[in-house]
Design an enzyme around this catalytic site. Structure first.
Site, mmCIF file in Angstrom:
data_model
loop_
_atom_site.group_PDB
_atom_site.id
_atom_site.type_symbol
_atom_site.label_atom_id
_atom_site.label_comp_id
_atom_site.label_asym_id
_atom_site.label_seq_id
_atom_site.Cartn_x
_atom_site.Cartn_y
_atom_site.Cartn_z
ATOM 1 N N ASN A 57 25.958 37.113 37.893
ATOM 2 C CA ASN A 57 27.182 37.722 37.367
ATOM 3 C C ASN A 57 27.867 36.701 36.460
ATOM 4 O O ASN A 57 28.460 35.742 36.948
ATOM 5 C CB ASN A 57 28.095 38.117 38.539
ATOM 6 C CG ASN A 57 29.439 38.641 38.073
ATOM 7 O OD1 ASN A 57 29.597 39.029 36.910
ATOM 8 N ND2 ASN A 57 30.411 38.673 38.970
ATOM 9 N N LYS B 80 30.423 37.089 34.775
ATOM 10 C CA LYS B 80 31.882 37.344 34.698
ATOM 11 C C LYS B 80 32.290 37.344 33.227
ATOM 12 O O LYS B 80 31.533 37.834 32.400
ATOM 13 C CB LYS B 80 32.667 36.322 35.513
ATOM 14 C CG LYS B 80 32.091 36.115 36.913
ATOM 15 C CD LYS B 80 33.035 35.412 37.817
ATOM 16 C CE LYS B 80 32.313 35.034 39.100
ATOM 17 N NZ LYS B 80 33.200 34.900 40.222
ATOM 18 N N HIS C 271 33.352 44.616 42.643
ATOM 19 C CA HIS C 271 33.478 43.159 42.756
ATOM 20 C C HIS C 271 34.896 42.812 43.209
ATOM 21 O O HIS C 271 35.860 43.475 42.818
ATOM 22 C CB HIS C 271 33.168 42.498 41.414
ATOM 23 C CG HIS C 271 33.014 41.023 41.526
ATOM 24 N ND1 HIS C 271 34.088 40.175 41.586
ATOM 25 C CD2 HIS C 271 31.903 40.245 41.634
ATOM 26 C CE1 HIS C 271 33.650 38.926 41.722
ATOM 27 N NE2 HIS C 271 32.332 38.936 41.746
ATOM 28 N N GLU D 289 36.905 40.640 42.324
ATOM 29 C CA GLU D 289 37.874 40.390 41.240
ATOM 30 C C GLU D 289 38.419 41.710 40.700
ATOM 31 O O GLU D 289 39.578 41.802 40.296
ATOM 32 C CB GLU D 289 37.210 39.540 40.137
ATOM 33 C CG GLU D 289 37.068 38.096 40.594
ATOM 34 C CD GLU D 289 35.865 37.363 40.037
ATOM 35 O OE1 GLU D 289 35.306 37.794 39.004
ATOM 36 O OE2 GLU D 289 35.471 36.351 40.649
ATOM 37 N N GLU E 74 29.995 39.783 49.750
ATOM 38 C CA GLU E 74 30.612 38.629 49.099
ATOM 39 C C GLU E 74 31.965 38.349 49.739
ATOM 40 O O GLU E 74 32.971 38.960 49.356
ATOM 41 C CB GLU E 74 30.822 38.918 47.608
ATOM 42 C CG GLU E 74 29.551 39.241 46.852
ATOM 43 C CD GLU E 74 29.695 38.890 45.379
ATOM 44 O OE1 GLU E 74 28.985 37.987 44.938
ATOM 45 O OE2 GLU E 74 30.521 39.484 44.688
ATOM 46 N N GLY F 69 33.645 31.695 43.943
ATOM 47 C CA GLY F 69 34.198 30.766 42.964
ATOM 48 C C GLY F 69 34.967 29.598 43.580
ATOM 49 O O GLY F 69 35.681 28.894 42.882
ATOM 50 N N SER G 213 29.607 31.380 45.913
ATOM 51 C CA SER G 213 29.289 29.970 45.677
ATOM 52 C C SER G 213 27.842 29.601 46.005
ATOM 53 O O SER G 213 27.577 28.485 46.471
ATOM 54 C CB SER G 213 30.275 29.066 46.428
ATOM 55 O OG SER G 213 31.603 29.293 45.972
HETATM 56 C C1 PEP Z 1 30.355 36.467 42.039
HETATM 57 O O1 PEP Z 1 31.042 36.458 41.030
HETATM 58 O O2 PEP Z 1 29.852 37.516 42.429
HETATM 59 C C2 PEP Z 1 30.166 35.206 42.757
HETATM 60 C C3 PEP Z 1 29.562 35.226 43.908
HETATM 61 O O3 PEP Z 1 30.663 34.062 42.157
HETATM 62 P P1 PEP Z 1 30.369 32.538 42.597
HETATM 63 O O4 PEP Z 1 28.875 32.410 42.798
HETATM 64 O O5 PEP Z 1 30.854 31.724 41.438
HETATM 65 O O6 PEP Z 1 31.118 32.292 43.839
#
Ligand code: PEP
Length: 254
Positions: free
Chosen positions: A10, A12, A99, A101, A171, A177, A217
């Site tokens: 992703n 983003k 997601h 976000e 997630e 992040g 992460s």
């Molecule tokens: C994501 O955006 O789905 C995600 C898991 O981000 P990150 O790996 O940066 O935590």
């Protein structure tokens, strides 16, 4: 049936320039990736079609492209939105929905994410459906209630067959992040609970066949132990998908 390992990247709202995006996609197109893994990258909306075209121009039909979002209608006066029908017409096979976000910053409710999921599936897209709890919810002991609420919104809208087009991305919001990866045991516990939920709410065979991937992460270092868990079927990778490290994460089972 063994579940095929799935790794999504992703991007983003990255990278900042077209030149960087081209470099990123060209590196991936030329990489030696494990053929036993489904690899999907999700660039920003502006880059979705150029990314698919670049992969095609490089002769790479292995890496697939996802949008990061879509709306519930196929066309109309919905400024700023992209429809599932437009994605399907552009031969973009996947869309990420729900997601954290989007849920947090753009106030998307579970009901709305479920409507989007239904619209995407009806249009023939496959959906990477993101669910997960906040830190406060985990600390309050409500993790399973939260993910079940997020899934319960979707369950009545899909037939058992349609679940074959869904990849669930667990997630935990506190891991996204932040550099704070869930431990393999923490992730496995929730993945197993999600599978158990699917078994009861949909069917044992849907539970057995649906891929449940972990996001939050994920790094080259954390990937092997997470990938060794019986209910972790891959990853959704944010930050590390913009780095060469993504290739090592895709190849974690090699
Ligand atoms: C994501 O955006 O789905 C995600 C898991 O981000 P990150 O790996 O940066 O935590």
């Amino acid at each position: 049936m063994a579940r095929k390992f799935f790794v999504g990247g992703n991007f983003k709202m990255n990278p900042a320039t077209r030149a960087e995006k081209v470099k990123l996609v060209e590196t991936l197109a030329a990489a030696d990736l494990d053929p036993n893994v489904d690899v999907v990258i999700a660039p920003p909306a502006l880059y979705v079609i150029p990314t698919a075209e670049l992969l095609k121009a490089k002769g790479n039909s292995f890496v697939k492209v996802a949008a990061q979002n879509c709306y519930i209608k196929s066309s109309g006066a919905f400024t700023g939105e992209t429809s599932p029908a437009q994605l399907a017409d552009a031969e973009i096979p996947y869309v990420i929905l729900g997601h954290s976000e989007r849920r947090t910053l753009f106030h998307e409710t579970s009901a709305f994410v479920a409507q989007k999921t239904k619209a995407a599936i009806d249009t023939g897209l496959s959906v990477i459906l993101c669910i997960g709890e906040t830190l406060a919810e985990r600390e309050a002991g409500t993790t399973l209630a939260v993910v079940e609420e997020q899934l319960n919104a979707v369950v009545p809208l899909l037939s058992a067959e349609e679940w074959s087009k869904i990849v669930i991305a667990y997630e935990p919001v506190w891991a996204i992040g932040t550099g704070k990866v869930a431990t393999a045991a923490q992730a496995q516990e929730v993945h197993a609970a999600i599978r158990n939920f699917l078994s009861k709410a949909v069917s044992p065979s849907v539970a057995e066949n649906t891929r449940i991937i972990y996001g939050g992460s994920v790094s080259e270092k954390a990937a092997p132990e997470l990938a060794s868990q019986p209910d972790i079927d891959g990853f959704l990778v944010g930050g590390a998908s913009l780095k060469p490290e993504f290739i090592a994460i895709v190849n974690v089972l090699r």
